[in-house]
Write an enzyme that holds these catalytic residues in place. Structure first.
Site, PDB file in Angstrom:
ATOM      1  N   GLY A  15       0.793  -1.191  -0.119  1.00 25.30           N
ATOM      2  CA  GLY A  15       0.036   0.008  -0.030  1.00 25.30           C
ATOM      3  C   GLY A  15       0.966   1.106   0.091  1.00 25.30           C
ATOM      4  O   GLY A  15       1.969   1.188   0.330  1.00 25.30           O
ATOM      5  N   GLY A  19       6.708   1.279   2.628  1.00 24.46           N
ATOM      6  CA  GLY A  19       8.064   1.159   2.679  1.00 24.46           C
ATOM      7  C   GLY A  19       8.369   0.462   1.454  1.00 24.46           C
ATOM      8  O   GLY A  19       9.640  -0.074   1.483  1.00 24.46           O
ATOM      9  N   HIS A  55      12.691  10.916  -2.940  1.00 26.69           N
ATOM     10  CA  HIS A  55      13.102   9.627  -3.210  1.00 26.69           C
ATOM     11  C   HIS A  55      14.463   9.669  -3.850  1.00 26.69           C
ATOM     12  O   HIS A  55      15.259   8.827  -3.649  1.00 26.69           O
ATOM     13  CB  HIS A  55      12.205   9.060  -4.720  1.00 26.69           C
ATOM     14  N   ARG A  56      14.822  10.749  -4.652  1.00 24.67           N
ATOM     15  CA  ARG A  56      16.087  11.011  -5.086  1.00 24.67           C
ATOM     16  C   ARG A  56      17.073  11.307  -3.959  1.00 24.67           C
ATOM     17  O   ARG A  56      18.301  10.852  -3.930  1.00 24.67           O
ATOM     18  CB  ARG A  56      16.208  12.257  -6.001  1.00 24.67           C
TER      19      ARG A  56
END
Length: 173
Positions: A15, A19, A55-56
């Site tokens: 979901g 993680g 994220h980067r």
């Protein structure tokens, strides 16, 4: 056609905020660098730009980022043999194709065909969208159904499938 023994496909599903991406990054970095991160997100608003930046920021200099919001199949096919790759994520890629009104079934077949022949350690991330309520509109239901079918196709060809729950991986296959 490359021998299946040359590569391994790991499918990480879960979901939102479960993680998935962080765990996939951990799995990928257990292989020799450099690692390729194939990103399917498009930054249409400030919130998405922030998510992409987050994220980067987790990835170091050993990561090469390839943006492939639509031509994911081409990006995968362009990879050299034995290249570790993380594809994040299939549901954003699917959304991009749905919004562009492409032939979803044909695009999913092309992608599944390429993923069925991994030439290195490949890690594929997707959202599990079938655990919630039934969407109240036709587009939402169409997306949920298409994502469910795509996830089933990828899980069937994957060497291993992990389901992320509250940051914990559960081995499904």
């Amino acid at each position: 056609m490359p021998d299946r023994a040359e590569g391994r496909l790991t499918f990480i599903i879960g979901g939102a905020r479960s993680g998935k991406s962080a765990h996939a990054e951990t799995l990928a970095t257990a292989t020799p660098s450099p690692w390729v991160y194939i990103a399917t997100a498009q930054a249409y608003d400030d919130e998405m730009r922030e998510r992409i930046a987050l994220h980067r920021s987790r990835r170091g200099e050993d990561w090469v980022t390839v943006d492939a919001p639509l031509d994911l199949t081409g990006a995968i096919e362009a990879l050299p043999d034995h290249q570790p790759v993380l594809i994040d994520c299939l549901t954003l890629w699917l959304t991009n194709h749905m919004l562009a009104e492409h032939d979803i079934e044909a695009e999913c077949r092309r992608l599944s065909d390429v993923l069925s022949r991994p030439r290195g350690p490949w890690f594929v991330v997707s959202n599990e969208v079938g655990l919630g309520i039934v969407p109240d509109n036709a587009l939402g239901r169409r997306f949920r159904d298409a994502a469910g079918r795509l996830n089933q196709q990828v899980a069937a060809i994957a060497d291993s499938v992990l389901m992320m729950v509250a940051g914990l991986p559960l081995k499904v296959k």
